[in-house]
Write a protein that holds these residues in place. Structure first.
Motif, mmCIF file in Angstrom:
data_model
loop_
_atom_site.group_PDB
_atom_site.id
_atom_site.type_symbol
_atom_site.label_atom_id
_atom_site.label_comp_id
_atom_site.label_asym_id
_atom_site.label_seq_id
_atom_site.Cartn_x
_atom_site.Cartn_y
_atom_site.Cartn_z
ATOM 1 N N LEU A 89 0.744 -1.177 -0.008
ATOM 2 C CA LEU A 89 -0.265 0.158 0.134
ATOM 3 C C LEU A 89 0.588 1.301 0.097
ATOM 4 C CD1 LEU A 89 -2.723 -0.492 2.892
ATOM 5 C CD2 LEU A 89 -2.384 -1.683 0.175
ATOM 6 N N SER A 90 0.603 2.346 -0.014
ATOM 7 C CA SER A 90 1.038 3.620 -0.267
ATOM 8 C C SER A 90 0.759 4.459 1.756
ATOM 9 C CB SER A 90 0.332 4.710 -1.358
ATOM 10 O OG SER A 90 -1.430 4.522 -0.653
ATOM 11 N N GLY A 91 1.309 5.246 1.571
ATOM 12 C CA GLY A 91 1.540 5.751 3.062
ATOM 13 C C GLY A 91 0.407 5.883 3.672
ATOM 14 N N GLY A 92 -0.568 6.493 2.117
ATOM 15 C CA GLY A 92 -1.975 7.030 3.302
ATOM 16 C C GLY A 92 -2.140 5.549 3.486
ATOM 17 N N GLN A 93 -2.356 4.960 2.592
ATOM 18 C CA GLN A 93 -3.457 3.865 2.813
ATOM 19 C C GLN A 93 -3.297 3.411 3.740
ATOM 20 O OE1 GLN A 93 -2.459 2.243 -1.299
ATOM 21 N NE2 GLN A 93 -4.201 2.961 -2.082
ATOM 22 N N MET A 94 -2.190 3.299 3.959
ATOM 23 C CA MET A 94 -1.577 2.148 5.806
ATOM 24 C C MET A 94 -1.930 2.731 6.743
ATOM 25 S SD MET A 94 2.366 0.707 4.990
ATOM 26 C CE MET A 94 3.062 0.265 3.289
ATOM 27 N N GLN A 95 -1.616 4.384 6.725
ATOM 28 C CA GLN A 95 -2.641 5.098 7.905
ATOM 29 C C GLN A 95 -3.658 4.995 8.011
ATOM 30 O OE1 GLN A 95 -1.157 5.646 10.483
ATOM 31 N NE2 GLN A 95 -0.103 7.425 10.163
ATOM 32 N N ARG A 96 -5.124 4.719 7.006
ATOM 33 C CA ARG A 96 -6.026 4.336 7.269
ATOM 34 C C ARG A 96 -6.320 3.132 7.760
ATOM 35 N NH1 ARG A 96 -9.434 6.701 2.275
ATOM 36 N NH2 ARG A 96 -8.085 8.283 2.195
ATOM 37 N N VAL A 97 -5.050 1.640 7.681
ATOM 38 C CA VAL A 97 -5.613 1.286 8.005
ATOM 39 C C VAL A 97 -5.158 1.048 9.449
ATOM 40 C CG1 VAL A 97 -3.873 -1.656 8.430
ATOM 41 C CG2 VAL A 97 -4.267 -0.761 5.731
ATOM 42 N N ALA A 98 -3.978 1.539 10.113
ATOM 43 C CA ALA A 98 -3.645 1.549 11.136
ATOM 44 C C ALA A 98 -5.068 2.462 11.993
ATOM 45 C CB ALA A 98 -2.866 2.518 11.714
ATOM 46 N N ILE A 99 -5.916 3.437 10.936
ATOM 47 C CA ILE A 99 -6.886 3.876 12.063
ATOM 48 C C ILE A 99 -7.589 2.948 11.990
ATOM 49 C CG2 ILE A 99 -8.459 5.191 11.846
ATOM 50 C CD1 ILE A 99 -6.731 7.391 10.263
ATOM 51 N N ALA A 100 -7.843 2.117 11.249
ATOM 52 C CA ALA A 100 -9.086 1.091 11.074
ATOM 53 C C ALA A 100 -9.074 -0.035 12.237
ATOM 54 C CB ALA A 100 -9.630 0.143 10.270
ATOM 55 N N ARG A 101 -7.597 -0.564 12.126
ATOM 56 C CA ARG A 101 -7.471 -0.705 13.888
ATOM 57 C C ARG A 101 -8.119 -0.556 15.040
ATOM 58 N NH1 ARG A 101 -0.894 -2.502 13.284
ATOM 59 N NH2 ARG A 101 -0.862 -0.492 14.238
ATOM 60 N N ALA A 102 -7.682 0.792 15.342
ATOM 61 C CA ALA A 102 -7.769 1.273 16.345
ATOM 62 C C ALA A 102 -9.198 1.773 16.601
ATOM 63 C CB ALA A 102 -7.267 2.787 16.520
ATOM 64 N N LEU A 103 -9.880 1.487 15.570
ATOM 65 C CA LEU A 103 -11.209 1.278 14.425
ATOM 66 C C LEU A 103 -12.287 0.323 15.932
ATOM 67 C CD1 LEU A 103 -12.773 3.168 11.843
ATOM 68 C CD2 LEU A 103 -13.099 4.703 14.547
ATOM 69 N N VAL A 104 -11.027 -0.957 15.325
ATOM 70 C CA VAL A 104 -12.390 -1.886 15.997
ATOM 71 C C VAL A 104 -12.269 -2.589 17.226
ATOM 72 C CG1 VAL A 104 -11.857 -3.278 13.902
ATOM 73 C CG2 VAL A 104 -10.246 -3.696 15.134
ATOM 74 N N GLN A 105 -10.918 -2.033 17.532
ATOM 75 C CA GLN A 105 -10.204 -1.840 18.742
ATOM 76 C C GLN A 105 -11.606 -1.417 19.541
ATOM 77 O OE1 GLN A 105 -6.389 -0.461 18.494
ATOM 78 N NE2 GLN A 105 -6.366 -0.630 21.093
#
Lengths: 274, 264
Positions: free
Chosen positions: A153-169
């Motif tokens: 993924l691109s950097g922006g996409q990776m950061q969205r994944v990280a946010i999604a990870r925080a969301l499912v928490q």
């Protein structure tokens, strides 16, 4: 109103360099706060204290409380560290995804803390958890990438994944450490908008470290500014006037040279953490 | 006037060449010392060339009467290598993690490392002789010998891979509230897995080679026949065994290399 994050007399030094000195503040539930300051001012170090990734100096009177429970006191991690971390989402400048795992698995990692231990250890996620993860990915706008490897993924996409990870928490507090510093302007704006939506729509408390003032002004109502490890300003973002900013950033170039150790990412060895 | 910085750099250059000279002198001294100790005598090769030719002539032509038996023995050798390596991989994972200084405190990683050093320092053949006493003659003793030695080797290689990983992904897993084991399983293992698989396969290749001699000390496999035919001066049989070993080792090396390439 009760404080959801409370930091008292936080002292942290790396060797002889004092990274944080007597930092005091409290943040209330539902706020969106920016931690601002030149690089080397100690804002990343401060944020790491809130989840116990970094410990304050021993024998100081430092105390960090999040969600009504102590995270650390006098440089010792206390309380239910794991449960506390589950309720706190953390987003890193360098994303910290596991590159060889799929996007979906990276998001599902956010559920590990809430799963029965045996399922967590063998990585057996149930349908409900997968649905949660897919919904989170949908929310950050990259559900189509769910089955790609994270390192494609691109950097922006990776950061969205990280946010999604925080969301499912299902974290009540989201801490974001320079989430947009490695991103292009457009991705940066999109990431900030996602964080703002999480704050407004879900009522989650968001603390985000930034070094660009314009972005802070656009998205945050309150600013906490650090200068050379000391609290320099704490109040509404409008109060951070140009004159004050100039003082905040003056000699920033020199400070950056002198204060470099404060911002380097220092991982405590695993055994040191609860 | 010459600026002092130029003087400095000249002095430094002088120092460097002096040091280089010393380095070469030491290296040469070590080589000479080792030459003596190893009783190197290339002239003997020429002087005894006739004996060598006679001996070599005894190896041809290879006899293929017992070929089937040797192939069976080679298969046993491969079976020894398979289980010796697999057990070693299974044990090297925890030992490797425990001897990594980014995962375990020094009072755990130092003792574990020393234990692994010991496993590595003793050759498979020595372990095989010990295990023959414990479990009797045969392939099982050889398997155990390979297992112990290879555990020492793989634990070191595994932990080196672990120490070279990026701490970021592990922190990323930690902050979600996952436990320490989950942190290792999800944040660390995916980073090291390709290298771990690759070095395990490499060890499997070299264990097949090692297993071919374990039989000489009673550890089972083709080494038994190798030893017996050599001691009985049946060199044409020995030649057949060697051919079997060469073919088997080459084929397995090639197969394993193919698999390894997929993981790098």
């Amino acid at each position: 109103m009760t404080a959801i994050i409370r930091v008292e007399r936080l002292d942290k030094s790396f060797g002889f360099h004092a990274a944080l000195r007597q930092v005091d503040f409290a943040i209330e539930a539902g706020e969106m706060v920016t931690l601002i300051g030149p690089s080397g001012s100690g804002k990343s170090t401060l944020l790491r204290h809130l989840v116990g990734l970094t410990r304050a100096d021993r024998h100081s009177h430092s105390r960090v409380e999040v969600l009504g429970r102590d995270v650390q006191r006098q440089g010792r991690l206390v309380g239910a560290g794991r449960d506390q971390r589950r309720r706190t989402g953390y987003i890193f400048q360098q994303f910290n995804l596991v590159g060889r795992l799929s996007v979906l698995t990276n998001v599902l990692i956010g559920r590990l803390g809430a799963m029965p231990r045996w399922r967590a250890l063998i990585g057996r996620f149930i349908q409900h958890e997968r649905d949660l993860a897919l919904r989170a990915l949908e929310r950050v706008g990259i559900v189509g990438l769910a089955h790609q490897r994270a390192n494609t993924l691109s950097g922006g996409q990776m950061q969205r994944v990280a946010i999604a990870r925080a969301l499912v928490q299902d974290a009540e507090v989201i801490l974001a450490d320079e989430p947009i510093a490695s991103l292009d302007p457009r991705s940066a704006r999109e990431v900030m908008e996602i964080l703002q939506r999480i704050n407004r729509e879900d009522g989650r408390t968001v603390v985000v470290t930034l070094h660009q003032v314009e972005i802070a002004r656009r998205y945050c109502r309150r600013a906490i500014a650090l200068k050379q490890g000391r609290l320099y300003y704490d109040g509404p973002i409008e109060g951070l006037t140009d004159a004050r900013l100039q003082a905040l950033y003056e000699n920033a170039g020199l400070d950056e040279l002198a204060a470099r150790p404060a911002d380097t990412r220092i991982a405590p060895p695993l055994h040191a953490v609860g | 006037m010459i600026p002092t910085s130029t003087l400095d750099s000249r002095a430094q250059a002088g120092k460097r060449s002096w040091r280089q000279l010393l380095g070469w002198a030491i290296a040469l001294a070590v080589l000479a010392w080792a030459w003596q100790g190893a009783e190197m005598a290339p002239s003997l090769l020429i002087a005894n060339a006739g004996n060598m030719a006679t001996l070599a002539a005894d190896f041809v032509p290879p006899t293929f009467g017992n070929l089937q038996h040797y192939i069976d023995q080679m298969l046993v050798t491969i079976q020894i290598a398979i289980w010796g390596t697999l057990l070693a991989v299974l044990f090297a994972i925890p030992f490797g993690l425990l001897s990594s200084d980014n995962l375990a405190p020094w009072w755990i990683n130092q003792p574990v490392r020393r234990l692994m050093d010991a496993c590595r320092a003793i050759n498979e053949l020595v372990f095989a002789m010990l295990f023959v006493v414990a479990v009797g003659l045969g392939p099982f003793a050889g398997t155990l010998a390979l297992f112990v030695h290879t555990t020492g080797v793989l634990a070191k290689l595994f932990s080196e891979a672990v120490e070279a990983t990026d701490a970021g992904p592990m922190e990323g897993v930690r902050v979600t509230g996952a436990g320490r084991l989950e942190e290792v399983i999800f944040g660390l293992i995916p980073q090291v897995l390709p290298l771990w698989i690759s070095v395990s396969l490499y060890r499997f290749e070299s264990n097949i080679r090692s297993a071919t001699v374990l039989g000489m000390v009673g550890g089972g496999g083709i080494g038994v026949s190798l030893w017996e035919t050599m001691r009985g001066f049946q060199y044409t049989e020995t030649a057949t065994i060697m051919l079997v070993i060469i073919v088997a080792v080459t084929l397995l090396d090639m197969a394993s290399q193919r698999v390894r390439k997929r993981f790098i």
